[in-house]
Design an enzyme around this catalytic site. Structure first.
Site, PDB file in Angstrom:
ATOM      1  N   ARG A  88      -0.728   8.180  -5.741  1.00  0.00           N
ATOM      2  CA  ARG A  88      -1.841   8.459  -4.809  1.00  0.00           C
ATOM      3  C   ARG A  88      -2.632   7.386  -4.359  1.00  0.00           C
ATOM      4  NH1 ARG A  88      -2.534  12.334  -8.636  1.00  0.00           N
ATOM      5  NH2 ARG A  88      -1.527  14.423  -7.924  1.00  0.00           N
TER       6      ARG A  88
ATOM      7  N   LYS B 193      -1.160   2.351  10.238  1.00  0.00           N
ATOM      8  CA  LYS B 193       0.055   3.243  10.190  1.00  0.00           C
ATOM      9  C   LYS B 193       1.131   2.741   9.178  1.00  0.00           C
ATOM     10  CE  LYS B 193       0.105   5.060  14.758  1.00  0.00           C
ATOM     11  NZ  LYS B 193       1.164   5.201  15.950  1.00  0.00           N
TER      12      LYS B 193
ATOM     13  N   GLU C 193       5.812  -6.895  22.228  1.00  0.00           N
ATOM     14  CA  GLU C 193       4.319  -6.174  21.784  1.00  0.00           C
ATOM     15  C   GLU C 193       3.376  -6.770  22.035  1.00  0.00           C
ATOM     16  OE1 GLU C 193       4.832  -3.133  20.507  1.00  0.00           O
ATOM     17  OE2 GLU C 193       6.291  -2.719  18.972  1.00  0.00           O
TER      18      GLU C 193
ATOM     19  N   LYS D 131      -5.740  -5.345  20.153  1.00  0.00           N
ATOM     20  CA  LYS D 131      -5.211  -4.112  19.392  1.00  0.00           C
ATOM     21  C   LYS D 131      -6.554  -3.598  18.407  1.00  0.00           C
ATOM     22  CE  LYS D 131      -2.083  -1.685  16.386  1.00  0.00           C
ATOM     23  NZ  LYS D 131      -0.752  -1.602  15.544  1.00  0.00           N
TER      24      LYS D 131
ATOM     25  N   GLU E 264      -5.933   8.028  15.787  1.00  0.00           N
ATOM     26  CA  GLU E 264      -4.855   8.410  17.051  1.00  0.00           C
ATOM     27  C   GLU E 264      -5.125   9.820  17.573  1.00  0.00           C
ATOM     28  OE1 GLU E 264      -0.997   6.237  17.587  1.00  0.00           O
ATOM     29  OE2 GLU E 264      -0.208   8.535  17.623  1.00  0.00           O
TER      30      GLU E 264
ATOM     31  N   ARG F 107      -5.818   5.794  21.206  1.00  0.00           N
ATOM     32  CA  ARG F 107      -4.959   4.937  20.682  1.00  0.00           C
ATOM     33  C   ARG F 107      -3.554   5.361  20.839  1.00  0.00           C
ATOM     34  NH1 ARG F 107      -4.360   3.300  13.752  1.00  0.00           N
ATOM     35  NH2 ARG F 107      -2.605   2.354  14.266  1.00  0.00           N
TER      36      ARG F 107
ATOM     37  N   ASN G 286       1.298   3.360  22.324  1.00  0.00           N
ATOM     38  CA  ASN G 286       2.905   3.968  22.401  1.00  0.00           C
ATOM     39  C   ASN G 286       3.478   3.631  23.434  1.00  0.00           C
ATOM     40  OD1 ASN G 286       2.263   4.664  19.643  1.00  0.00           O
ATOM     41  ND2 ASN G 286       1.699   6.551  20.099  1.00  0.00           N
TER      42      ASN G 286
ATOM     43  N   HIS H  93       7.344   3.461  23.429  1.00  0.00           N
ATOM     44  CA  HIS H  93       7.961   3.890  22.274  1.00  0.00           C
ATOM     45  C   HIS H  93       8.588   5.222  22.415  1.00  0.00           C
ATOM     46  CE1 HIS H  93       5.563   0.220  20.962  1.00  0.00           C
ATOM     47  NE2 HIS H  93       6.031   0.235  19.798  1.00  0.00           N
TER      48      HIS H  93
ATOM     49  N   HIS I  97      11.683   4.600  20.676  1.00  0.00           N
ATOM     50  CA  HIS I  97      12.290   5.046  19.387  1.00  0.00           C
ATOM     51  C   HIS I  97      13.462   5.969  19.467  1.00  0.00           C
ATOM     52  CE1 HIS I  97       8.104   4.854  17.254  1.00  0.00           C
ATOM     53  NE2 HIS I  97       8.628   3.647  17.493  1.00  0.00           N
TER      54      HIS I  97
ATOM     55  N   HIS J 295      13.648  -3.015  17.244  1.00  0.00           N
ATOM     56  CA  HIS J 295      12.576  -2.482  17.774  1.00  0.00           C
ATOM     57  C   HIS J 295      12.025  -2.949  18.885  1.00  0.00           C
ATOM     58  CE1 HIS J 295       9.029  -0.011  17.420  1.00  0.00           C
ATOM     59  NE2 HIS J 295       8.144  -1.219  17.673  1.00  0.00           N
TER      60      HIS J 295
HETATM   61  N1  NAD Z   1       2.860   0.274  11.627  1.00  0.00           N
HETATM   62  C1  NAD Z   1       2.779  -0.208  12.960  1.00  0.00           C
HETATM   63  O1  NAD Z   1       1.627   0.195  13.488  1.00  0.00           O
HETATM   64  C2  NAD Z   1       4.056  -1.067  13.657  1.00  0.00           C
HETATM   65  C3  NAD Z   1       3.835  -1.346  14.832  1.00  0.00           C
HETATM   66  C4  NAD Z   1       4.756  -1.999  15.532  1.00  0.00           C
HETATM   67  C5  NAD Z   1       5.900  -2.016  14.887  1.00  0.00           C
HETATM   68  N2  NAD Z   1       6.098  -1.424  13.412  1.00  0.00           N
HETATM   69  C6  NAD Z   1       7.364  -1.381  12.862  1.00  0.00           C
HETATM   70  O2  NAD Z   1       7.841  -2.999  12.597  1.00  0.00           O
HETATM   71  C7  NAD Z   1       9.317  -2.973  12.569  1.00  0.00           C
HETATM   72  C8  NAD Z   1       9.798  -4.138  13.345  1.00  0.00           C
HETATM   73  O3  NAD Z   1       8.918  -5.191  12.674  1.00  0.00           O
HETATM   74  P1  NAD Z   1       9.807  -6.725  12.810  1.00  0.00           P
HETATM   75  O4  NAD Z   1      10.121  -6.789  14.515  1.00  0.00           O
HETATM   76  O5  NAD Z   1       8.836  -7.476  12.264  1.00  0.00           O
HETATM   77  O6  NAD Z   1      11.144  -6.476  12.093  1.00  0.00           O
HETATM   78  P2  NAD Z   1      11.568  -7.155  10.763  1.00  0.00           P
HETATM   79  O7  NAD Z   1      10.633  -6.733   9.866  1.00  0.00           O
HETATM   80  O8  NAD Z   1      13.041  -6.456  10.673  1.00  0.00           O
HETATM   81  O9  NAD Z   1      11.748  -8.638  10.894  1.00  0.00           O
HETATM   82  C9  NAD Z   1      12.730  -9.165  11.749  1.00  0.00           C
HETATM   83  C10 NAD Z   1      13.533 -10.232  11.013  1.00  0.00           C
HETATM   84  O10 NAD Z   1      12.803 -11.499  10.579  1.00  0.00           O
HETATM   85  C11 NAD Z   1      13.233 -11.881   9.469  1.00  0.00           C
HETATM   86  N3  NAD Z   1      11.954 -12.597   9.171  1.00  0.00           N
HETATM   87  C12 NAD Z   1      10.681 -12.143   8.832  1.00  0.00           C
HETATM   88  N4  NAD Z   1       9.688 -13.087   8.628  1.00  0.00           N
HETATM   89  C13 NAD Z   1      10.535 -14.255   8.915  1.00  0.00           C
HETATM   90  C14 NAD Z   1      10.318 -15.719   8.790  1.00  0.00           C
HETATM   91  N5  NAD Z   1       8.838 -16.063   8.677  1.00  0.00           N
HETATM   92  N6  NAD Z   1      11.147 -16.700   9.232  1.00  0.00           N
HETATM   93  C15 NAD Z   1      12.286 -16.118   9.344  1.00  0.00           C
HETATM   94  N7  NAD Z   1      12.819 -14.834   9.137  1.00  0.00           N
HETATM   95  C16 NAD Z   1      11.766 -14.037   8.938  1.00  0.00           C
HETATM   96  C17 NAD Z   1      13.209 -10.729   8.559  1.00  0.00           C
HETATM   97  O11 NAD Z   1      13.865 -10.651   7.509  1.00  0.00           O
HETATM   98  C18 NAD Z   1      14.083  -9.702   9.445  1.00  0.00           C
HETATM   99  O12 NAD Z   1      15.534 -10.221   9.511  1.00  0.00           O
HETATM  100  C19 NAD Z   1       9.925  -1.528  13.054  1.00  0.00           C
HETATM  101  O13 NAD Z   1      10.238  -0.628  11.847  1.00  0.00           O
HETATM  102  C20 NAD Z   1       8.567  -1.056  13.726  1.00  0.00           C
HETATM  103  O14 NAD Z   1       8.787   0.519  13.985  1.00  0.00           O
HETATM  104  C21 NAD Z   1       5.157  -0.977  13.016  1.00  0.00           C
HETATM  105 ZN    ZN Z   2       6.175  -1.196  18.515  1.00  0.00          ZN
END
Ligand code: NAD
Ligand code: ZN
Length: 252
Positions: free
Chosen positions: A89, A111, A153, A195, A205, A209, A213, A216, A220, A233
């Site tokens: 939890r 999130k 983003e 942000k 949200e 907020r 999106n 998105h 998505h 993404h």
């Molecule tokens: N929670 C939220 O509010 C929110 C907002 C936006 C996106 N997201 C989510 O985030 C995800 C996308 O995140 P992302 O774009 O960071 O992708 P990711 O986490 O897959 O990272 C992209 C790539 O970069 C590599 N990597 C990470 N750090 C590195 C570094 N310092 N040097 C070299 N390589 C590195 C990772 O291993 C991966 O291969 C999606 O699942 C999306 O839904 C969530």
């Molecule tokens: Zn996003």
């Protein structure tokens, strides 16, 4: 961290770059720390990998005051956050975001989620970290593609909230794509503050907020269609913003 017990959760690639470094710093500071590695990729932001993490935490006898650190991009942050929110939890959570996207977007706002084959981010919660440690220096090892994913983003939040930031991005885009250190620092600072401003006004949200999106809904759907592979993404959101803008214009 009450009992000085910490488990780092990261993926294979980020582990090879920064895992050992972080572990040794924590151990030097007297933390009883451990690291769990999962495979790299959006398709591992899943319930089955969450279950693997629960298994590993149980094996290590993680208790309610064991802190989890997510080390990596948005995938690691969302997945680790989801596990932190649900294991016993709720465990204390710290994010160390290592992609541009994670530093400016996913590590802020609480999130957390995993994907379902039929819908993205559909199993999740709101769960705030105790702290977020952001170091733009780690962006120097990021691939060009992932710099672009993060810039998407940043453009999103600029379109939503700051014409000045949009102009600044337009002016500096070439240098940013070349990973210019000071400029990357500025993007991180500016995008985070935009942000944070929106999230603080509507943390759950219920209304405002939702502007975050932008791009998105379509984005998505594209990611689901691609099976969480081949389309990142950021790429999906970039296409989503184009299509959603077109729809808005056609509607007048
Ligand atoms: N929670 C939220 O509010 C929110 C907002 C936006 C996106 N997201 C989510 O985030 C995800 C996308 O995140 P992302 O774009 O960071 O992708 P990711 O986490 O897959 O990272 C992209 C790539 O970069 C590599 N990597 C990470 N750090 C590195 C570094 N310092 N040097 C070299 N390589 C590195 C990772 O291993 C991966 O291969 C999606 O699942 C999306 O839904 C969530
Ligand atoms: Zn996003």
């Amino acid at each position: 961290v009450e009992n000085k017990r910490i488990v780092i959760i990261t993926n294979s690639l980020v582990n090879s770059l920064y895992g050992a470094k972080l572990l040794s710093v924590l151990r030097k500071d007297g933390f009883n720390s451990d690291l769990i590695q999962v495979p790299d990729g959006e398709k591992y932001k899943s319930l089955s990998i969450a279950k693997y993490l629960y298994d590993e935490l149980l094996k290590r006898k993680a208790d309610r005051i064991t802190a989890l650190i997510s080390l990596g991009g948005g995938v690691m942050g969302d997945l680790t956050g989801f596990v932190a929110a649900t294991y016993m939890r709720g465990l204390p959570l710290v994010h160390i975001p290592t992609t541009l996207l994670a530093q400016i977007d996913s590590s802020i706002g609480g999130k957390v989620a995993v994907d379902h084959p039929l819908a993205k981010n559909i199993i999740g919660s709101f769960y705030q970290p105790k702290a977020v440690y952001t170091d733009p220096e780690v962006l120097q090892t990021l691939s060009d593609k992932d710099i672009k994913n993060g810039i998407v983003e940043a453009i999103k939040v600029a379109v939503i909230k700051s014409p000045d930031f949009f102009k600044w991005l337009e002016k500096n885009i070439d240098q940013l794509l070349k990973k210019h250190k000071e400029l990357l620092c500025e993007v991180v600072k500016e995008a985070i503050s935009l942000k944070v401003d929106i999230v603080l006004k509507d943390p759950w949200e219920n209304g405002l907020r939702k502007v975050l999106n932008f791009g998105h809904s379509i984005g998505h759907a594209l990611e689901v269609e691609a099976g969480y592979q081949d389309l990142s993404h950021g790429e999906a959101v970039a296409l989503g913003m184009l299509i959603e803008t077109k729809i808005a214009r056609n509607r007048g």
